[in-house]
Design a protein around this motif. Structure first.
Motif, PDB file in Angstrom:
ATOM      1  N   VAL A  80       1.657 -21.545   3.830  1.00 37.78           N
ATOM      2  CA  VAL A  80       0.999 -21.867   5.098  1.00 37.78           C
ATOM      3  C   VAL A  80       0.506 -20.587   5.782  1.00 37.78           C
ATOM      4  N   VAL A  81       1.360 -19.572   5.817  1.00 30.81           N
ATOM      5  CA  VAL A  81       1.001 -18.315   6.467  1.00 30.81           C
ATOM      6  C   VAL A  81      -0.156 -17.639   5.735  1.00 30.81           C
ATOM      7  N   ALA A  82      -0.179 -17.731   4.414  1.00 34.41           N
ATOM      8  CA  ALA A  82      -1.297 -17.174   3.651  1.00 34.41           C
ATOM      9  C   ALA A  82      -2.603 -17.866   4.041  1.00 34.41           C
ATOM     10  N   GLY A  83      -2.557 -19.171   4.234  1.00 36.40           N
ATOM     11  CA  GLY A  83      -3.733 -19.908   4.689  1.00 36.40           C
ATOM     12  C   GLY A  83      -4.167 -19.478   6.080  1.00 36.40           C
ATOM     13  N   TYR A  84      -3.196 -19.263   6.975  1.00 39.61           N
ATOM     14  CA  TYR A  84      -3.511 -18.795   8.326  1.00 39.61           C
ATOM     15  C   TYR A  84      -4.150 -17.406   8.279  1.00 39.61           C
ATOM     16  N   GLU A  85      -3.640 -16.564   7.391  1.00 40.09           N
ATOM     17  CA  GLU A  85      -4.182 -15.203   7.278  1.00 40.09           C
ATOM     18  C   GLU A  85      -5.638 -15.237   6.808  1.00 40.09           C
ATOM     19  N   VAL A  86      -5.915 -16.069   5.817  1.00 42.25           N
ATOM     20  CA  VAL A  86      -7.283 -16.198   5.316  1.00 42.25           C
ATOM     21  C   VAL A  86      -8.198 -16.709   6.427  1.00 42.25           C
TER      22      VAL A  86
ATOM     23  N   SER B  29     -12.491 -15.827  10.348  1.00 44.11           N
ATOM     24  CA  SER B  29     -12.917 -15.911  11.746  1.00 44.11           C
ATOM     25  C   SER B  29     -13.332 -14.548  12.276  1.00 44.11           C
ATOM     26  N   ALA B  30     -12.611 -13.506  11.876  1.00 45.08           N
ATOM     27  CA  ALA B  30     -12.976 -12.150  12.306  1.00 45.08           C
ATOM     28  C   ALA B  30     -14.355 -11.790  11.765  1.00 45.08           C
ATOM     29  N   GLY B  31     -14.606 -12.148  10.518  1.00 50.52           N
ATOM     30  CA  GLY B  31     -15.916 -11.893   9.920  1.00 50.52           C
ATOM     31  C   GLY B  31     -17.013 -12.668  10.624  1.00 50.52           C
TER      32      GLY B  31
ATOM     33  N   GLY C 294      -7.713 -17.800  18.289  1.00 50.00           N
ATOM     34  CA  GLY C 294      -6.848 -18.940  17.978  1.00 50.00           C
ATOM     35  C   GLY C 294      -6.276 -18.837  16.573  1.00 50.00           C
ATOM     36  N   ASP C 295      -7.130 -18.478  15.613  1.00 44.71           N
ATOM     37  CA  ASP C 295      -6.659 -18.318  14.231  1.00 44.71           C
ATOM     38  C   ASP C 295      -5.666 -17.175  14.114  1.00 44.71           C
TER      39      ASP C 295
END
Length: 131
Positions: free
Chosen positions: A36-42, A47-49, A90-91
């Motif tokens: 889950v955390v890996a998905g949040y990181e991606v 979003s930053a991009g 948010g992400d």
């Protein structure tokens, strides 16, 4: 088995079978949270991009319209840039919260593992003393 919320819940006299079951449940939870955390990181990185792309697009449209410092101020006030920034924040918040939860569950896993190791050592010492 219900996962503990605090480390003190772990030390409340669980028998070896319960400790083994708890360790297995915590292992599963750590693995699930890692995914889950890996998905949040991606999502946060994407979003930053997108935020940087929105900034670049707005800056390109305003190129030469004013001084660079004024353009930067106008870009930050652009509706698309603000929306992209809000999504990114948010992400990023989800990622940080997920990461903190993962660290907490990992600490619980390590505590249970250490408790099991101590109980094994205790049993070995008890058996060695009764030979």
């Amino acid at each position: 088995m219900q996962l503990p919320e605090t480390i003190s819940e772990i030390t409340n006299g669980l028998n070896p079978a319960q400790l083994d079951e708890l360790l297995a449940a915590l292992t599963d939870e750590v693995m699930r949270l890692s995914k889950v955390v890996a998905g949040y990181e991606v999502a946060a990185k994407l979003s930053a991009g997108n935020y940087k792309k929105a900034q670049a697009k707005a800056a390109l449209l305003l190129k030469g319209a004013a001084s660079p410092s004024i353009v930067k101020l106008i870009v930050e006030g652009n509706e698309d840039v603000i929306q992209a920034l809000n999504i990114w924040q948010g992400d990023e918040a989800l990622y940080l919260m997920g990461k903190a939860e993962l660290e907490g569950r990992t600490a619980q896993y390590q505590a249970v593992k250490k408790l099991i190791d101590l109980k094994v050592e205790e049993l070995r010492a008890f058996k060695a003393g009764h030979r």
